[in-house]
Design a protein around this motif. Structure first.
Motif, PDB file in Angstrom:
ATOM      1  N   HIS A 202      16.894 -12.598  -6.519  1.00 40.93           N
ATOM      2  CA  HIS A 202      17.120 -12.017  -5.239  1.00 40.93           C
ATOM      3  C   HIS A 202      18.118 -10.457  -5.236  1.00 40.93           C
ATOM      4  O   HIS A 202      18.979 -10.627  -5.732  1.00 40.93           O
ATOM      5  CB  HIS A 202      18.027 -12.985  -4.219  1.00 40.93           C
ATOM      6  N   PRO A 203      17.351  -9.486  -4.845  1.00 35.59           N
ATOM      7  CA  PRO A 203      18.270  -8.099  -4.995  1.00 35.59           C
ATOM      8  C   PRO A 203      19.428  -8.140  -3.698  1.00 35.59           C
ATOM      9  O   PRO A 203      19.164  -7.871  -2.545  1.00 35.59           O
ATOM     10  CB  PRO A 203      16.997  -7.258  -4.608  1.00 35.59           C
ATOM     11  N   SER A 204      20.436  -9.017  -3.807  1.00 32.01           N
ATOM     12  CA  SER A 204      21.212  -9.057  -3.002  1.00 32.01           C
ATOM     13  C   SER A 204      22.231  -8.354  -2.503  1.00 32.01           C
ATOM     14  O   SER A 204      22.924  -8.262  -1.453  1.00 32.01           O
ATOM     15  CB  SER A 204      22.169 -10.429  -3.273  1.00 32.01           C
ATOM     16  N   ASN A 205      22.216  -6.953  -3.204  1.00 30.43           N
ATOM     17  CA  ASN A 205      22.948  -5.918  -2.625  1.00 30.43           C
ATOM     18  C   ASN A 205      22.530  -4.618  -2.473  1.00 30.43           C
ATOM     19  O   ASN A 205      23.106  -3.539  -2.580  1.00 30.43           O
ATOM     20  CB  ASN A 205      24.412  -5.928  -3.698  1.00 30.43           C
ATOM     21  N   PHE A 206      21.013  -4.615  -2.457  1.00 33.12           N
ATOM     22  CA  PHE A 206      20.342  -3.346  -2.023  1.00 33.12           C
ATOM     23  C   PHE A 206      19.146  -3.578  -1.685  1.00 33.12           C
ATOM     24  O   PHE A 206      18.609  -4.858  -1.744  1.00 33.12           O
ATOM     25  CB  PHE A 206      20.372  -2.404  -3.471  1.00 33.12           C
ATOM     26  N   VAL A 207      18.305  -2.585  -1.021  1.00 34.41           N
ATOM     27  CA  VAL A 207      17.082  -2.864  -0.597  1.00 34.41           C
ATOM     28  C   VAL A 207      16.209  -1.820  -1.276  1.00 34.41           C
ATOM     29  O   VAL A 207      16.423  -0.796  -1.381  1.00 34.41           O
ATOM     30  CB  VAL A 207      16.797  -2.735   0.923  1.00 34.41           C
ATOM     31  N   ILE A 208      15.023  -2.245  -1.657  1.00 33.60           N
ATOM     32  CA  ILE A 208      13.922  -1.326  -1.765  1.00 33.60           C
ATOM     33  C   ILE A 208      12.876  -1.130  -0.645  1.00 33.60           C
ATOM     34  O   ILE A 208      12.430  -2.258  -0.260  1.00 33.60           O
ATOM     35  CB  ILE A 208      13.105  -1.576  -2.990  1.00 33.60           C
ATOM     36  N   ALA A 209      12.908   0.088   0.048  1.00 32.56           N
ATOM     37  CA  ALA A 209      11.871   0.278   1.253  1.00 32.56           C
ATOM     38  C   ALA A 209      10.751   1.083   0.957  1.00 32.56           C
ATOM     39  O   ALA A 209      10.896   1.818   0.064  1.00 32.56           O
ATOM     40  CB  ALA A 209      13.071   0.727   2.196  1.00 32.56           C
ATOM     41  N   GLY A 210      10.173   0.880   2.010  1.00 28.58           N
ATOM     42  CA  GLY A 210       8.760   1.732   2.038  1.00 28.58           C
ATOM     43  C   GLY A 210       7.709   1.066   1.310  1.00 28.58           C
ATOM     44  O   GLY A 210       7.354   0.182   1.656  1.00 28.58           O
ATOM     45  N   PHE A 211       6.886   1.930   0.357  1.00 33.54           N
ATOM     46  CA  PHE A 211       5.740   1.645  -0.366  1.00 33.54           C
ATOM     47  C   PHE A 211       6.386   0.303  -1.282  1.00 33.54           C
ATOM     48  O   PHE A 211       6.464   0.592  -2.640  1.00 33.54           O
ATOM     49  CB  PHE A 211       5.214   2.348  -0.923  1.00 33.54           C
ATOM     50  N   THR A 212       6.283  -0.967  -1.152  1.00 37.22           N
ATOM     51  CA  THR A 212       6.838  -1.903  -2.023  1.00 37.22           C
ATOM     52  C   THR A 212       5.929  -3.208  -1.796  1.00 37.22           C
ATOM     53  O   THR A 212       5.425  -3.356  -0.889  1.00 37.22           O
ATOM     54  CB  THR A 212       8.353  -2.429  -1.400  1.00 37.22           C
ATOM     55  N   ALA A 213       5.964  -4.051  -2.844  1.00 37.95           N
ATOM     56  CA  ALA A 213       5.365  -5.275  -2.767  1.00 37.95           C
ATOM     57  C   ALA A 213       5.723  -5.970  -4.073  1.00 37.95           C
ATOM     58  O   ALA A 213       5.946  -5.669  -5.012  1.00 37.95           O
ATOM     59  CB  ALA A 213       3.796  -4.982  -2.908  1.00 37.95           C
ATOM     60  N   LYS A 214       5.704  -7.291  -3.741  1.00 40.65           N
ATOM     61  CA  LYS A 214       6.028  -8.261  -4.877  1.00 40.65           C
ATOM     62  C   LYS A 214       5.453  -9.589  -4.492  1.00 40.65           C
ATOM     63  O   LYS A 214       5.256 -10.184  -3.124  1.00 40.65           O
ATOM     64  CB  LYS A 214       7.699  -8.327  -5.222  1.00 40.65           C
ATOM     65  N   PRO A 215       5.241 -10.491  -5.419  1.00 38.44           N
ATOM     66  CA  PRO A 215       4.404 -11.835  -4.889  1.00 38.44           C
ATOM     67  C   PRO A 215       5.394 -12.747  -4.207  1.00 38.44           C
ATOM     68  O   PRO A 215       6.620 -12.641  -4.584  1.00 38.44           O
ATOM     69  CB  PRO A 215       3.676 -12.343  -6.491  1.00 38.44           C
ATOM     70  N   THR A 216       4.798 -13.472  -3.503  1.00 38.86           N
ATOM     71  CA  THR A 216       5.624 -14.578  -2.866  1.00 38.86           C
ATOM     72  C   THR A 216       5.888 -15.628  -4.129  1.00 38.86           C
ATOM     73  O   THR A 216       5.202 -15.835  -4.976  1.00 38.86           O
ATOM     74  CB  THR A 216       5.201 -15.314  -1.664  1.00 38.86           C
TER      75      THR A 216
END
Ligand SMILES: *Cc1c(COP(=O)(O)O)cnc(C)c1O
Length: 431
Positions: A202-216
């Motif tokens: 879990h990327p608990s201290n930052f966010v990657i925003a915009g054109f992003t995807a990862k599998p559930t």
């Protein structure tokens, strides 16, 4: 001096006295005039007070950051602490089976309680979540391959870097995807006969925003081959709390994660610990690994966690973070009003602010709060320092060159202290 004996110990006070007297003697011998006894005692007291500040003490958190790793993350409820006292001040059945009279397993009801809370088959507790991740990797992936997305090769706090932890555990890191996009196919293409685990962090201290995807997790769980363990480092420990953007542990388990690990002292609100929940067979394998002997918590942590979990399941106790996130905004404002009643409103004003879950739990979660803004003709850093010198120390933040005291993270008993501290700021105020 009695106060300092009590606070930092007699030998430490004695050492300080000797050092200061030696310094004074040297100055006298060098021909400097003698200072008064009062000055000498003042010097000693000042030094003792600096040493006392290095002691672990209670502070007032006026930062609005609920889970502040530098301030001990989640405070425990006094009732939990009191209830666990007995177990800690007598002998206990920590590792003794009262039924058989033989050696038993450590952890009492904790695994059962955690299973009820997270709907997982079984559970295990270690000293912190970093140890939990390391134990999962060492015990279950050994010298085999572990797949991690390039978007999740992160650093959490000081010195905890996923690639380094993997290397230290002896596993081979297989990186897949890119920083912003990783697909299920990326994971599947990386699977080899040597793959032991896919680890989702879990990327608990930052966010990657915009054109992003990862599998559930459910994508991964339904597509990864049987023999590959799907482990999730969930970090924040969200169970029953409603925190937007955070996936609760139960959801990961229902979605097919084999193991989920998290901190006990983040959103959950228990004592410092690392918790692993999931498949019974895997938990058993970790429990019997030699590292478990190194990572096992002591009776203090286990008794506190057990008591906390019972109260949480009975809905008699709420984790500190959830408690604060649910405080009505009006109440936060009225806390500020109560503190400032009768004080000079040119120097102290009530301004809108935000509170954060913090502590590597949820990077985006910010809720409305209120703060006291201090406007004095003094440097903000000096005001912050003066507040830290108060007993108990008050920790504020600087916002646009002014000191702000956020009311979200204040305990009811803090308000009188803050009021007094503000009054003393005012009396020393040089216009
Ligand atoms: C906080 C966190 C950790 C470290 O947990 P500790 O309890 O501080 O050891 C590891 N992974 C994630 C995702 C975290 O959020």
């Amino acid at each position: 001096m009695n106060l300092w004996f009590h606070r930092i110990s007699r030998p430490l006070v004695s050492e300080i006295c000797q050092r200061i007297i030696t310094d004074e003697r040297k100055k006298l011998l060098a021909g400097n005039p003698a200072g008064s006894l009062t000055q000498l005692i003042e010097k000693i007291s000042e030094e003792c007070s600096q040493v006392y500040n290095r002691r672990i003490r209670g502070v007032i958190n006026a930062t609005g950051i609920i889970l502040h790793t530098n301030m001990g993350r989640s405070p425990l409820a006094a009732s939990v602490w009191q209830e666990a006292a007995t177990v800690n001040t007598t002998y206990s059945n920590l590792e003794f089976n009262l039924q058989t009279g033989k050696r038993g397993s450590r952890g009492g009801l904790i695994p059962d309680l955690l299973s009820l809370l997270t709907k997982a088959e079984s559970a295990l507790v270690v000293n912190n979540n970093a140890a939990a991740v390391f134990l999962m990797l060492s015990a279950l992936a050994g010298d085999k391959e572990v797949i991690v997305s390039r978007g999740e090769q992160i650093q959490i706090g000081g010195g905890f870097r996923i690639p380094d932890i993997l290397a230290l555990s002896g596993c081979r890191l297989v990186e897949v995807g890119t920083t912003n996009i990783t697909t299920t196919e990326d994971y599947l293409n990386a699977v080899s006969p040597d793959t032991a685990m896919a680890l989702s962090v879990h990327p608990s201290n930052f966010v990657i925003a915009g054109f992003t995807a990862k599998p559930t997790i459910s994508d991964l769980s339904s597509n990864l081959p049987e023999g590959v363990i799907l482990a999730v480092d969930q970090g924040s420990g969200v169970t029953t709390e409603q925190i937007s953007g955070e996936t609760p542990i139960i959801r990961h388990i229902q979605d097919g994660a084999d193991l989920v690990c998290f901190s006990g002292d983040k959103v959950l609100g228990g004592p410092q610990s690392g918790i692993i929940v999931g498949k019974k067979k895997l938990i058993e394998k970790m429990s019997s690994h030699p590292l478990m002997r190194i990572f096992r918590p002591g009776k203090t942590i286990l008794s506190l966690l057990e008591e906390f979990l019972i109260r949480k399941l009975n809905k008699e106790e709420t984790g500190h973070t959830e408690l604060i996130l649910n405080l009505p905004e009006k109440e936060l404002k009225s806390k500020a009003q109560k503190i400032l009643r009768g004080l000079n409103r040119e120097c102290f004003s009530i301004v809108p602010a935000t509170m954060l879950a913090g502590g590597g739990s949820s990077p985006l979660k910010s809720l409305a709060s209120w703060a006291i803004k201090i406007s004095l003709n003094r440097k903000a850093t000096d005001i912050l320092k003066q507040l830290r010198e108060y007993d108990p120390p008050i920790i504020g933040i600087i916002n646009e060159d002014s000191v702000h005291l956020n009311t979200a993270t204040l305990f009811p008993e803090d308000t009188a202290h803050i009021r007094n501290a503000l009054k003393s700021l005012l009396s020393g105020n040089k216009p």
